[in-house]
Design an enzyme around this catalytic site. Structure first.
Site, PDB file in Angstrom:
ATOM      1  N   ASN A   1      -7.778  -2.802  14.259  1.00 37.75           N
ATOM      2  CA  ASN A   1      -9.175  -2.968  13.825  1.00 37.75           C
ATOM      3  C   ASN A   1      -9.343  -4.143  12.858  1.00 37.75           C
ATOM      4  O   ASN A   1     -10.395  -4.291  12.245  1.00 37.75           O
ATOM      5  CB  ASN A   1      -9.703  -1.678  13.171  1.00 37.75           C
ATOM      6  CG  ASN A   1      -8.979  -1.346  11.868  1.00 37.75           C
ATOM      7  OD1 ASN A   1      -8.074  -2.066  11.450  1.00 37.75           O
ATOM      8  ND2 ASN A   1      -9.377  -0.262  11.229  1.00 37.75           N
TER       9      ASN A   1
ATOM     10  N   ASP B   1       0.824  -1.211   0.000  1.00 46.87           N
ATOM     11  CA  ASP B   1       0.000   0.000   0.000  1.00 46.87           C
ATOM     12  C   ASP B   1       0.860   1.264   0.000  1.00 46.87           C
ATOM     13  O   ASP B   1       2.089   1.199   0.154  1.00 46.87           O
ATOM     14  CB  ASP B   1      -0.959   0.012   1.210  1.00 46.87           C
ATOM     15  CG  ASP B   1      -0.329  -0.540   2.485  1.00 46.87           C
ATOM     16  OD1 ASP B   1       0.921  -0.507   2.596  1.00 46.87           O
ATOM     17  OD2 ASP B   1      -1.055  -1.001   3.360  1.00 46.87           O
TER      18      ASP B   1
HETATM   19  C1  F6R Z   1       1.094  -1.433   6.154  1.00 46.52           C
HETATM   20  C2  F6R Z   1       0.007  -2.371   6.355  1.00 46.52           C
HETATM   21  C3  F6R Z   1      -0.825  -2.376   7.581  1.00 46.52           C
HETATM   22  C4  F6R Z   1       0.006  -2.683   8.832  1.00 46.52           C
HETATM   23  C5  F6R Z   1      -0.881  -2.633  10.075  1.00 46.52           C
HETATM   24  C6  F6R Z   1      -0.106  -2.905  11.349  1.00 46.52           C
HETATM   25  O1  F6R Z   1       1.722  -1.670   4.919  1.00 46.52           O
HETATM   26  O2  F6R Z   1      -0.205  -3.125   5.483  1.00 46.52           O
HETATM   27  O3  F6R Z   1      -1.830  -3.351   7.454  1.00 46.52           O
HETATM   28  O4  F6R Z   1       0.585  -3.961   8.714  1.00 46.52           O
HETATM   29  O5  F6R Z   1      -1.470  -1.364  10.159  1.00 46.52           O
HETATM   30  O6  F6R Z   1       0.813  -1.880  11.544  1.00 46.52           O
HETATM   31  P1  F6R Z   1       1.940  -2.014  12.669  1.00 46.52           P
HETATM   32  O7  F6R Z   1       2.771  -3.161  12.269  1.00 46.52           O
HETATM   33  O8  F6R Z   1       2.685  -0.718  12.604  1.00 46.52           O
HETATM   34  O9  F6R Z   1       1.222  -2.241  13.948  1.00 46.52           O
END
Ligand code: F6R
Length: 266
Positions: free
Chosen positions: A136, A67
């Site tokens: 979430n 993303d």
């Molecule tokens: C980012 C992504 C998101 C993160 C998720 C968890 O490329 O794909 O789905 O993996 O928001 O983020 P963290 O690892 O920072 O808790």
């Protein structure tokens, strides 16, 4: 779904990295799917160390990020172009021209999304997709109620996601409101999925993903549809799992042929 519960976040990273390294060893020009955020950083650090020690060759590895924020220039330190370069491409020594990130700065975002899908198809798809999970239940930026059939497209970030990601920006209002993200359908097309989660803030989402109903209210529950999904957790992220003892028993009794790498399992 294979669920692995480990004592520490460091072991989560090491074990998931062993799985990714195995894929690259089997296919030197493997196509990796890259997540950003905090969760996969230990994986990337472990892979970089393997490369540094000469245990892993990545010169032909290709990669597609999940993303990108809309409206941040690739030079912005929090754009995923920049983050992927800083945390993956440079430390591992990947060839920059083989690493792709959706173009969130494109004038025509719909065309950029369609082009990204075409690039993934042209690469014959993703061999192993690395994933984190939002509090979430999102994967990529597929927020609750995302379609299981969705492809790369523009999404509005949930207020919870913007609040969670504010730690990376100077001010909460600087977090972009929109993104381009691979869809759940795109993610499910990857040949293998590896999701890592650590810390108690993820425990509820992890429970819903693994043991809850298949529901777009928890987009990560889409992993239940995938035949080769590996979920690696620390104890805190696994704290709400009802069948935790079964997952531990299964992992301790894995037949040798199911192990990722000799000597890297208990
Ligand atoms: C980012 C992504 C998101 C993160 C998720 C968890 O490329 O794909 O789905 O993996 O928001 O983020 P963290 O690892 O920072 O808790």
């Amino acid at each position: 779904m294979q669920v692995v519960i480990l004592p520490s976040a460091a072991e989560v990273g090491r074990t998931a990295a062993a799985k990714i390294a195995q894929v690259i060893e089997r296919r030197p020009d493997a196509v990796l799917g890259l997540a950003t955020g905090s969760s996969p950083l230990a994986i990337y650090a472990d892979l970089a160390e393997r490369v540094r020690q000469g245990r892993l060759r990545v010169g032909a590895v290709r990669a597609f990020a999940l993303d990108e924020y809309v409206g941040l220039a690739p030079s912005h330190p929090q754009s995923y172009h920049h983050v992927i370069r800083r945390t993956v491409t440079e430390p591992l020594g990947l060839s920059p021209e083989l690493v792709h990130v959706p173009d969130g700065a494109a004038a025509d975002l719909e065309a950029a999304a369609a082009d990204y899908e075409a690039q993934i198809r042209a690469a014959s798809g993703v061999d192993v997709q690395i994933l984190g999970i939002g509090a979430n239940g999102h994967i990529g930026f597929n927020e609750p109620t995302s379609s299981f059939a969705s492809r790369t497209r523009i999404k509005t970030l949930a207020p919870r996601t913007r609040a969670d990601n504010a730690r990376f920006f100077d001010a909460a209002e600087d977090v972009p409101t929109h993104c381009l993200t691979q869809g759940l359908g795109t993610i499910l097309d990857a040949r293998e999925l590896v999701l890592v989660a650590t810390g108690e803030a993820k425990a509820e989402a992890v429970h819903a993903m693994i043991e809850g109903p298949l529901s777009s209210m928890c987009p990560a529950s889409a992993l239940q549809l995938h035949p080769h999904a590996l979920v690696v957790l620390d104890e805190a992220a696994a704290a709400r799992l009802e069948l935790a003892d079964y997952y531990r028993y299964t992992y301790e009794n894995l037949p040798a042929w199911q192990r990722f790498a000799p000597g890297e399992h208990p």
